[in-house]
Motif scaffolding. Structure first.
Motif, mmCIF file in Angstrom:
data_model
loop_
_atom_site.group_PDB
_atom_site.id
_atom_site.type_symbol
_atom_site.label_atom_id
_atom_site.label_comp_id
_atom_site.label_asym_id
_atom_site.label_seq_id
_atom_site.Cartn_x
_atom_site.Cartn_y
_atom_site.Cartn_z
ATOM 1 N N PHE A 84 0.840 -1.192 0.000
ATOM 2 C CA PHE A 84 0.000 0.000 0.000
ATOM 3 C C PHE A 84 0.877 1.244 0.000
ATOM 4 C CE2 PHE A 84 -2.163 -3.394 2.240
ATOM 5 C CZ PHE A 84 -3.434 -3.399 1.675
ATOM 6 N N ASP A 85 0.553 2.183 -0.871
ATOM 7 C CA ASP A 85 1.192 3.489 -0.860
ATOM 8 C C ASP A 85 0.407 4.354 0.120
ATOM 9 O OD1 ASP A 85 1.991 6.113 -1.292
ATOM 10 O OD2 ASP A 85 2.194 5.876 -3.458
ATOM 11 N N ILE A 86 1.026 4.747 1.248
ATOM 12 C CA ILE A 86 0.328 5.538 2.254
ATOM 13 C C ILE A 86 0.876 6.958 2.318
ATOM 14 C CG2 ILE A 86 -0.346 3.540 3.632
ATOM 15 C CD1 ILE A 86 1.988 4.186 5.534
ATOM 16 N N SER A 87 1.399 7.456 1.206
ATOM 17 C CA SER A 87 1.868 8.845 1.178
ATOM 18 C C SER A 87 0.716 9.793 1.494
ATOM 19 C CB SER A 87 2.511 9.183 -0.164
ATOM 20 O OG SER A 87 1.666 8.837 -1.242
ATOM 21 N N ASP A 88 -0.497 9.428 1.071
ATOM 22 C CA ASP A 88 -1.716 10.090 1.541
ATOM 23 C C ASP A 88 -2.248 9.206 2.660
ATOM 24 O OD1 ASP A 88 -4.246 11.056 2.058
ATOM 25 O OD2 ASP A 88 -4.732 11.435 -0.040
ATOM 26 N N LEU A 89 -2.007 9.619 3.891
ATOM 27 C CA LEU A 89 -2.281 8.761 5.037
ATOM 28 C C LEU A 89 -3.732 8.311 5.135
ATOM 29 C CD1 LEU A 89 -0.165 10.650 7.717
ATOM 30 C CD2 LEU A 89 0.361 8.430 6.719
ATOM 31 N N ASP A 90 -4.639 9.172 4.707
ATOM 32 C CA ASP A 90 -6.059 8.862 4.849
ATOM 33 C C ASP A 90 -6.642 8.145 3.641
ATOM 34 O OD1 ASP A 90 -6.437 10.033 7.433
ATOM 35 O OD2 ASP A 90 -6.262 11.997 6.480
ATOM 36 N N ALA A 91 -5.863 8.030 2.597
ATOM 37 C CA ALA A 91 -6.369 7.371 1.389
ATOM 38 C C ALA A 91 -5.294 6.470 0.796
ATOM 39 C CB ALA A 91 -6.825 8.406 0.370
ATOM 40 N N PRO A 92 -4.980 5.359 1.453
ATOM 41 C CA PRO A 92 -3.954 4.447 0.934
ATOM 42 C C PRO A 92 -4.316 3.928 -0.450
ATOM 43 C CG PRO A 92 -4.561 3.870 3.184
ATOM 44 C CD PRO A 92 -5.554 4.882 2.716
ATOM 45 N N GLU A 93 -3.293 3.752 -1.258
ATOM 46 C CA GLU A 93 -3.496 3.214 -2.608
ATOM 47 C C GLU A 93 -3.064 1.753 -2.622
ATOM 48 O OE1 GLU A 93 -1.891 3.837 -7.208
ATOM 49 O OE2 GLU A 93 -1.253 5.217 -5.613
ATOM 50 N N ILE A 94 -3.946 0.900 -3.070
ATOM 51 C CA ILE A 94 -3.627 -0.523 -3.158
ATOM 52 C C ILE A 94 -2.787 -0.756 -4.400
ATOM 53 C CG2 ILE A 94 -4.549 -2.858 -3.299
ATOM 54 C CD1 ILE A 94 -7.140 -1.807 -2.083
ATOM 55 N N LEU A 95 -1.573 -1.280 -4.205
ATOM 56 C CA LEU A 95 -0.679 -1.558 -5.325
ATOM 57 C C LEU A 95 -0.719 -3.044 -5.656
ATOM 58 C CD1 LEU A 95 2.343 0.716 -4.322
ATOM 59 C CD2 LEU A 95 0.331 1.287 -5.715
ATOM 60 N N GLU A 96 0.055 -3.424 -6.649
ATOM 61 C CA GLU A 96 0.029 -4.805 -7.115
ATOM 62 C C GLU A 96 0.555 -5.753 -6.045
ATOM 63 O OE1 GLU A 96 1.673 -7.502 -10.873
ATOM 64 O OE2 GLU A 96 1.927 -5.317 -10.861
ATOM 65 N N GLU A 97 -0.178 -6.831 -5.813
ATOM 66 C CA GLU A 97 0.200 -7.838 -4.835
ATOM 67 C C GLU A 97 1.390 -8.653 -5.351
ATOM 68 O OE1 GLU A 97 -2.232 -11.195 -2.223
ATOM 69 O OE2 GLU A 97 -3.070 -10.366 -4.061
ATOM 70 N N VAL A 98 2.312 -8.981 -4.442
ATOM 71 C CA VAL A 98 3.497 -9.755 -4.796
ATOM 72 C C VAL A 98 3.348 -11.149 -4.202
ATOM 73 C CG1 VAL A 98 5.996 -9.958 -4.576
ATOM 74 C CG2 VAL A 98 4.949 -7.696 -4.866
ATOM 75 N N TYR A 99 3.362 -12.154 -5.058
ATOM 76 C CA TYR A 99 3.153 -13.524 -4.589
ATOM 77 C C TYR A 99 4.458 -14.142 -4.107
ATOM 78 C CZ TYR A 99 -1.586 -13.169 -6.223
ATOM 79 O OH TYR A 99 -2.887 -12.767 -6.362
ATOM 80 N N THR A 100 4.354 -14.941 -3.029
ATOM 81 C CA THR A 100 5.513 -15.533 -2.374
ATOM 82 C C THR A 100 5.296 -17.037 -2.226
ATOM 83 O OG1 THR A 100 4.579 -15.313 -0.154
ATOM 84 C CG2 THR A 100 5.787 -13.418 -1.024
ATOM 85 N N SER A 101 6.249 -17.691 -1.592
ATOM 86 C CA SER A 101 6.032 -19.080 -1.200
ATOM 87 C C SER A 101 4.958 -19.118 -0.123
ATOM 88 C CB SER A 101 7.329 -19.691 -0.665
ATOM 89 O OG SER A 101 8.305 -19.762 -1.683
ATOM 90 N N GLY A 102 4.295 -20.244 0.047
ATOM 91 C CA GLY A 102 3.216 -20.363 1.017
ATOM 92 C C GLY A 102 3.705 -20.411 2.449
ATOM 93 N N GLY A 103 2.798 -20.129 3.374
ATOM 94 C CA GLY A 103 3.097 -20.248 4.791
ATOM 95 C C GLY A 103 3.761 -19.045 5.418
ATOM 96 N N ILE A 104 3.615 -17.841 4.822
ATOM 97 C CA ILE A 104 4.244 -16.646 5.376
ATOM 98 C C ILE A 104 3.502 -16.221 6.645
ATOM 99 C CG2 ILE A 104 4.899 -14.254 4.958
ATOM 100 C CD1 ILE A 104 6.388 -16.383 3.289
ATOM 101 N N GLU A 105 4.280 -15.911 7.700
ATOM 102 C CA GLU A 105 3.681 -15.561 8.993
ATOM 103 C C GLU A 105 4.088 -14.193 9.517
ATOM 104 O OE1 GLU A 105 3.226 -19.745 11.292
ATOM 105 O OE2 GLU A 105 5.260 -18.954 11.159
#
Length: 427
Positions: A239-260
């Protein structure tokens, strides 16, 4: 007379079956327990899931977060206990932010970012007693969260869960209705798939900038500059939170499974997962790029990093895995090829933290362990606080904060040790 005899015979036959209490199923039929969700309007459900109320008892203490003079302690699935820590010797429980479906938070410039039933929630906490309008980014995180289920809903033992009439886009699950249904195995499999369980039960499923707060090693949220990174099972939500009250959803980055968990050192993200530690380059903050990984056996795995070494606690047993618990020290001098240097046995480790030459490890019911890591990877134990249950820890500049079993512990640093200065029970 003939009709009378037939009538008596019929009554006898009926009486025979009526008195037969064997409850045997017809040939080829089985009895299955089917659970159907009880629902309510999703929008109203989420609106009612947020509020600020008087302090109350903690049910299940989760992660800890420090921001300015406040400490935030997650009550798993229920919300966040807010403590005024202006005087660390006498911290005050001042409020409870009811935020159902919550596990993680991160704060920057008085804006609190949190997860709630798969949404990203943004609230202004400049005045804790009046958080004002709360914003939601629907389904912004935890995409595997396909439907909303109340945090206090108990899942019944059932052979199948029938979602046929559920509209997950407009309804939330607030309970279950169960009934017994007779059908053949083929009919069951055709309608519900192979979801029958033999036991008839569902398997029980670097220092931050001054304008941001600080979480522990178990955090799934991490703010770095103008970006918020939130990890889920197999991806990084950016998320780009340069505008604190209106975060921008950016492209999701896929990883290996099981991230905690997630941790950063400079332009590198270190993800702790059930199968290993994964390193991502965020020199281009909007697009994390995979660099390398360190694979281990299946276990629960938070990680912290200090200069040339990554410290990883692995907890085996139960759902976490079959390997033995331990503290793994990994050399990351060559970031492209992390190398395991040594393993220190542990009992049931959870969170950990580093401060200067000290390493702090929460070893569950075995207490808090403090090590001198100045000669890493060789460690020297400085102290072991036993008789307490430990979960998450945050080394601040002047204080060490630790939470476990609903109790906040605060320590001050000594030359080669730490000293307890206060405890506060939220129970």
């Amino acid at each position: 007379m003939k009709k009378k005899v037939l009538l008596i015979l019929s009554c006898c036959i009926f009486g025979f079956y009526a008195c037969d209490d064997s409850n045997e199923l017809p040939f080829g039929q089985n009895e299955y327990v089917i659970a159907t969700p009880l629902t309510t309007d999703l929008f109203a459900f989420k609106q009612e899931a947020i509020d600020v109320v008087e302090p109350n008892e903690i049910i299940q203490s989760g992660k800890i977060y420090a921001y300015k003079n406040n400490i935030f302690i997650n009550d798993v699935g229920r919300g966040i206990h807010v403590l005024d820590n202006t005087n660390p010797e006498t911290p005050q429980n001042v409020a409870f932010i009811k935020l159902e479906g919550n596990n993680d938070i991160s704060i920057k410039n008085d804006r609190l970012y949190a997860d709630s039933y798969g949404d990203l929630v943004i609230m202004d906490i400049s005045d804790i007693s009046d958080i004002g309008d709360v914003k939601r980014l629907e389904n912004a995180i935890y995409q595997e969260f396909w439907c909303t289920v109340g945090f206090d809903v108990e899942w019944p033992q059932a052979d199948a869960y029938d979602y046929t009439d559920l509209d997950a886009s407009s309804e939330a699950i607030i309970g279950w209705d169960t009934k017994k249904v007779r059908m053949s195995e083929n009919e069951f499999n055709e309608k519900y798939g192979h979801t029958f369980f033999e036991d008839s039960a569902l398997a029980n499923s670097d220092a931050p900038t001054s304008d941001s707060g600080q979480g522990g090693s178990l955090a799934r949220f991490r703010i770095v500059g103008d970006y918020l990174y939130a990890v889920e099972w197999s991806s990084i939500n950016v998320f780009d939170i340069s505008d604190l009250d209106a975060p921008e959803i950016l492209e999701e980055v896929y990883t290996s499974g099981g991230i905690e968990t997630i941790f950063n050192q400079g332009d590198l993200l270190f993800l702790g997962g059930t199968r290993g530690m994964y390193i991502y380059d965020i020199s281009e903050p909007s697009k994390p790029k995979f660099v390398s990984d360190f694979e281990h056996g299946t276990a629960c795995d938070p990680v912290v990093v200090d200069e040339n070494y990554a410290y990883v606690t692995l907890r085996g047993g139960n759902f976490c895995g079959a390997i033995e618990s331990g503290l793994y020290i990994v050399d990351i001098t060559t970031i492209e090829s992390p190398e395991l240097k040594v393993i220190y046995p542990m009992d049931e480790p959870y969170g950990l933290g580093v401060k200067d030459d000290k390493l702090f490890v929460c070893d569950g019911s075995s207490g808090l362990k403090i090590y001198d890591k100045s000669a890493a990877p060789d460690l020297k134990e400085l102290n072991h606080f036993e008789g307490i249950t430990t979960y998450d820890v945050i080394p601040l500049e002047e204080l060490l904060l630790m939470v476990g079993d609903g109790v906040l512990y605060q320590y001050e640093y000594l030359a080669n040790d730490i000293e307890l200065i206060s405890t506060l029970s939220l129970k």
